[in-house]
Scaffold this active site. Structure first.
Site, mmCIF file in Angstrom:
data_model
loop_
_atom_site.group_PDB
_atom_site.id
_atom_site.type_symbol
_atom_site.label_atom_id
_atom_site.label_comp_id
_atom_site.label_asym_id
_atom_site.label_seq_id
_atom_site.Cartn_x
_atom_site.Cartn_y
_atom_site.Cartn_z
ATOM 1 N N HIS A 436 -3.909 106.191 33.559
ATOM 2 C CA HIS A 436 -3.644 104.964 34.039
ATOM 3 C C HIS A 436 -4.770 104.118 34.617
ATOM 4 C CE1 HIS A 436 -2.194 101.882 37.166
ATOM 5 N NE2 HIS A 436 -1.451 101.607 36.266
ATOM 6 N N SER A 718 -46.419 110.571 17.925
ATOM 7 C CA SER A 718 -47.731 109.921 18.493
ATOM 8 C C SER A 718 -48.072 110.856 19.580
ATOM 9 C CB SER A 718 -47.611 108.380 18.683
ATOM 10 O OG SER A 718 -46.547 108.138 19.695
ATOM 11 N N ASN A 719 -46.898 111.325 20.435
ATOM 12 C CA ASN A 719 -47.391 111.951 21.642
ATOM 13 C C ASN A 719 -48.194 113.187 21.427
ATOM 14 O OD1 ASN A 719 -45.581 110.006 22.489
ATOM 15 N ND2 ASN A 719 -44.136 111.585 23.265
ATOM 16 N N ASP A 720 -47.870 114.163 20.703
ATOM 17 C CA ASP A 720 -48.545 115.446 20.379
ATOM 18 C C ASP A 720 -49.815 115.273 19.624
ATOM 19 O OD1 ASP A 720 -47.189 117.088 21.824
ATOM 20 O OD2 ASP A 720 -46.057 118.157 20.120
ATOM 21 N N CYS A 767 -41.978 108.114 15.377
ATOM 22 C CA CYS A 767 -41.012 108.290 16.267
ATOM 23 C C CYS A 767 -41.525 108.720 17.729
ATOM 24 C CB CYS A 767 -40.022 109.533 15.870
ATOM 25 S SG CYS A 767 -40.786 111.012 15.723
#
Length: 813
Positions: A436, A718-720, A767
């Site tokens: 409810h 792109s990070n690693d 990504c």
């Protein structure tokens, strides 16, 4: 469309009683929406296999005959004329007096006879002397057929015998004057004496011996149209509707269900502490009892039953959509008979909250900062509210509530609505997403968190809190008033870009909500979140359970896997459902799912993980990604992961899933991984299966031509890639000033691999974090001709607009 009805007598007194096979949606003014819908289904859907218990309606004409025979019209008008509905004490007092008038009045003899005769006929149909029935209210107004009175009046269950039935009908009549019902009519400007009450008398389903619940043919929180949400618990369904229990929850994906697949894309085990069952005590037809610990740890219905209910949900939605000439999501109640094992649909009504929203306006609530979390539960809606806590344990104390406070209570029922309308947020100890409190909160557009279990003890009166439903399925109550913003975007103004704009997604719980953003699919779905939050145990600990050294690890795994046929089934199903929910949310667009990419120290943090993981001095470039998958020390765990992917694609039918392999150092390593996948039945190219590889190591770029022969596509991490190109530990503060995705060495690497992909005719996207963080990086990869970029959800809109402008400038058409 409705079938032709038999002719009905009409007279001033009327026949008073109408069996379900005599009414349909054209009769709302006479029998109310509940009875009209039951008649519509009974007449038209039972012949298509949807099981609906038989019954009859006591019509609005019967109600008026009762009121006039007792001379109550003027008395009711006089009692309610001076009412101020904002004065909750006066409202409760006058409502009680009107109900007492009705309850003390005699039922007209002619009306009693007609109801008793109909009851005898219904009992005979079920070959019983006096059958057990549910007696439910169904309010209506002849000149206001579109008005919604759902949930405002009473229901009585397990009613046996003529006297008990007549008494229950009269009590339903009286419930037309509950506090909520009176307040609703006053708010809408309806005349109290132009609204009548019909009563549904329906054969009971013995769900007290099995289970029951609620089903929505739309996701109740996000409005995602392609999901069926099923809530269920042991015993009669009122425990779920009233929010007395935290129910089991299941999600089913409609498009693949229609194709004969088994797309259960999510489930959650509710605590189900109590069940409502039949009682043998005089004057108390039902009772609430505790559920055993063993039953609570098991789902109340099995997968076949989940799928059967979902199929009926689709049938009902399709039928009513055709009837209304538009898409019409439905709110459905179901029950399972414990004696026969049969499933039944006992009610169905249109869902109105999301079906009436403007689909072209995206509204996002975003916390600007976070603080100490005091309480968590199930979020209702996606808004944020804040204010002063007011703990109310009894409805009789409503007068203490002030406008704009945060209502905290055990659970709510219709009598609470007058103050729920004035609340900044609502928090309850019990209940699920179809209770409810949840239903009313959605209707009001008020943020609510239900099923917290401990809100009334942890939250103290006078506390300042922020109630956030904007962070996924888990709602959070933060200490203090935190700043937040509301973003509204008109989606029709966004231009479609040639560069595919995809999303980075980790949490399945947020998938439906994020899918509402303009997008071309998912460029990176991380399964690590599913491992941590849904599976929690190391896959090798699950496989080698008997070899576990710590008893506490065994106990933890036992707790997790009890509701599943085996421990391996638990792993495969939980992972498959998480992936499946991500894939369903964005179907039919591509959803690129990266296989598990924990480092050894992160794997070790899972239950039982320390026993199976080595200690590495530099896990970042150690035993991770592809190198694990074909290793004899991990291969059997990866095979389980592959089984989950196979289940998603084949059993659920979600072939928009693309598998992506992370941290693959050489093309030869890629071939070995594909070989292991093939052992599990995942064969690249078979049945449209595509396998991508992460481009995050310099070797991926240097050997791009060779990698293109092994995989179907590339996705730049792109990070690693920045870390390994510049030789920088991104977690080290000492060299953090050197970490820069916009460094020329990184940009040249990215440019090079895009050119290689184009030359080899394989897809290439990105990504990593860079396009989300740096507008100039996003512009750079668009200029280089990248196929897609995958962004964090909070940057999708602004990046899409930026890319559209750039493409127009570059004339990329």
């Amino acid at each position: 469309m409705p079938s032709k009805k038999p002719a009905r007598k009409t007279s001033k007194r009327g026949p008073f009683v109408y069996f379900f096979d005599e009414v349909d949606m054209n009769d709302v003014a006479l029998v109310g929406g509940k009875n009209a819908s039951l008649g519509e289904m009974f007449r038209n859907l039972t012949q298509r296999g949807v099981k609906v218990p038989d019954g009859f309606a006591v019509g609005a004409d019967a109600y008026w005959h009762f009121i006039d025979s007792a001379g109550l019209r003027d008395r009711i008008r006089d009692e309610l004329a001076p009412l101020n509905v904002k004065d909750v004490t006066d409202l409760a007092t006058r409502a009680r007096r009107v109900r007492e008038m009705i309850l003390s009045a005699e039922m007209p003899v002619d009306l009693s006879k007609v109801i008793i005769a109909a009851y005898g006929k219904l009992s005979a149909r079920y070959r019983m002397k006096t059958c057990d029935v549910a007696v439910r209210s169904s309010a209506t107004a002849e000149d206001l057929p579109g008005a919604s009175f759902a949930g405002q009046q009473d229901t009585y269950l397990n009613i046996h015998g003529e006297f008990a039935l007549l008494d229950s009908v009269k009590r339903c009549f009286a419930s037309l004057f509950t506090n909520r019902a009176i307040a609703y009519r006053a708010e809408k400007g309806f005349d109290h004496l132009k609204v009548a009450l019909s009563v549904a008398v329906q054969k009971m389903v013995r769900s007290d011996l099995a289970s029951a619940g609620v089903m929505f043919t739309i996701d109740t929180e996000s409005g995602f149209r392609d999901a069926i949400l099923i809530n269920g618990a042991y015993g009669l369904g009122e425990s779920v509707v009233q929010g007395k229990v935290n129910p089991d929850q299941f999600y089913v994906f409609k498009p693949m269900l229609k194709e004969g697949k088994k797309p259960i894309i999510g489930r959650g085990l509710g605590s189900k502490e109590f069940r409502i069952e039949y009682s043998l005590e005089a004057g108390a037809p039902i009772r609430t009892v505790q559920v055993s610990e063993d039953e609570r740890k098991r789902y109340c219905i099995n997968d076949d039953e989940v799928l059967q209910l979902a199929k009926w949900g689709v049938q009902i939605e399709d039928y009513y959509s055709k009837l209304h000439g538009k898409h019409q999501p439905m709110d459905i109640e179901w029950a399972k008979d414990g004696r026969t094992g049969e499933l039944f649909i006992v009610q169905a009504r249109p869902e109105t909250v999301h079906s009436e929203k403007d689909p072209n306006v995206l509204e996002e609530y975003v916390l600007k900062e976070k603080g100490e979390v005091l309480v968590t539960g199930l979020s209702v809606g996606s808004k944020i509210g804040e204010g002063t806590v007011r703990v109310i344990r009894d409805v009789r104390d409503m007068a203490t509530f002030k406008d704009g406070e945060v209502l905290v209570t055990e659970m709510t029922d219709p009598d609470w609505v007058p103050i729920m309308k004035r609340a900044a947020a609502i928090i309850t100890n019990s209940g699920g997403r179809t209770c409810h409190a949840a239903i009313v909160s959605r209707e009001l557009g008020t943020p609510a968190i239900v099923g917290t279990r401990n809100a009334t003890t942890v939250l103290k009166e006078g506390m300042q809190v922020t109630v956030s439903c904007a962070e996924g399925e888990e709602g959070k109550v933060y200490k203090g008033i935190l700043p937040y913003e509301v973003r509204r975007t008109r989606l029709e103004k966004l231009k479609k870009t040639k560069t595919r704009i995809m999303m980075n997604i980790a949490e399945p719980d947020l998938a439906f909500e994020h899918s509402m953003l303009p997008n071309d699919g998912v460029g990176l779905a991380r399964v690590e979140f599913i491992f941590i939050n849904f599976i929690k145990a190391h896959p090798l600990a699950i496989i080698n359970y008997d070899k576990l050294e710590k008893e506490e690890d065994k106990r933890a795994i036992d707790e997790l896997t009890l509701a599943f046929p085996s421990r391996e089934d638990f792993f495969v199903n939980r992972l498959a459902e998480g992936i499946g929910r991500l894939a369903a949310a964005f179907w039919p667009n591509d959803v690129i799912v990266r296989t598990s990419d924990f480092k050894t120290n992160e794997y070790a943090g899972l239950i039982g993980g320390h026993q199976f993981e080595p200690s590495e001095s530099n896990p970042m470039i150690g035993w991770r990604g592809a190198s694990r998958y074909y290793s004899e020390n991990y291969k059997e765990a990866f095979l389980l992961e592959c089984k989950a992917f196979k289940k998603v694609r084949e059993e659920m039918g979600l072939k928009n899933v693309i598998v992506m392999i992370p941290f693959c150092r050489t093309p030869e390593e890629g071939k070995r991984v594909l070989g292991v996948m093939a052992e599990a039945g995942l064969v690249r190219g078979k049945d449209g299966l595509k396998v991508y590889v992460m481009v995050e190591i310099p070797s991926n770029i240097i050997l791009a031509d060779e990698f293109a022969k092994v995989f179907d596509g590339f996705s730049i991490g792109s990070n690693d890639l920045t870390q390994l190109t510049l030789g920088v530990d991104r977690d080290s503060e000492l060299v953090s000033h050197l970490y820069n995705e916009r460094n020329d060495a990184v940009l040249r690497s990215v440019s090079s691999v895009i050119k290689s992909a184009k030359k080899n005719k394989v897809k290439i996207g990105i990504c990593g974090q860079a396009p989300s963080d740096w507008p100039e990086f996003a512009e750079f990869i668009v200029r280089e001709g990248i196929d897609s970029m995958s962004l964090n959800p909070d940057t999708v809109l602004k990046t899409t607009m930026r890319v559209a402008k750039l493409e127009e400038k570059l004339k990329r058409k």
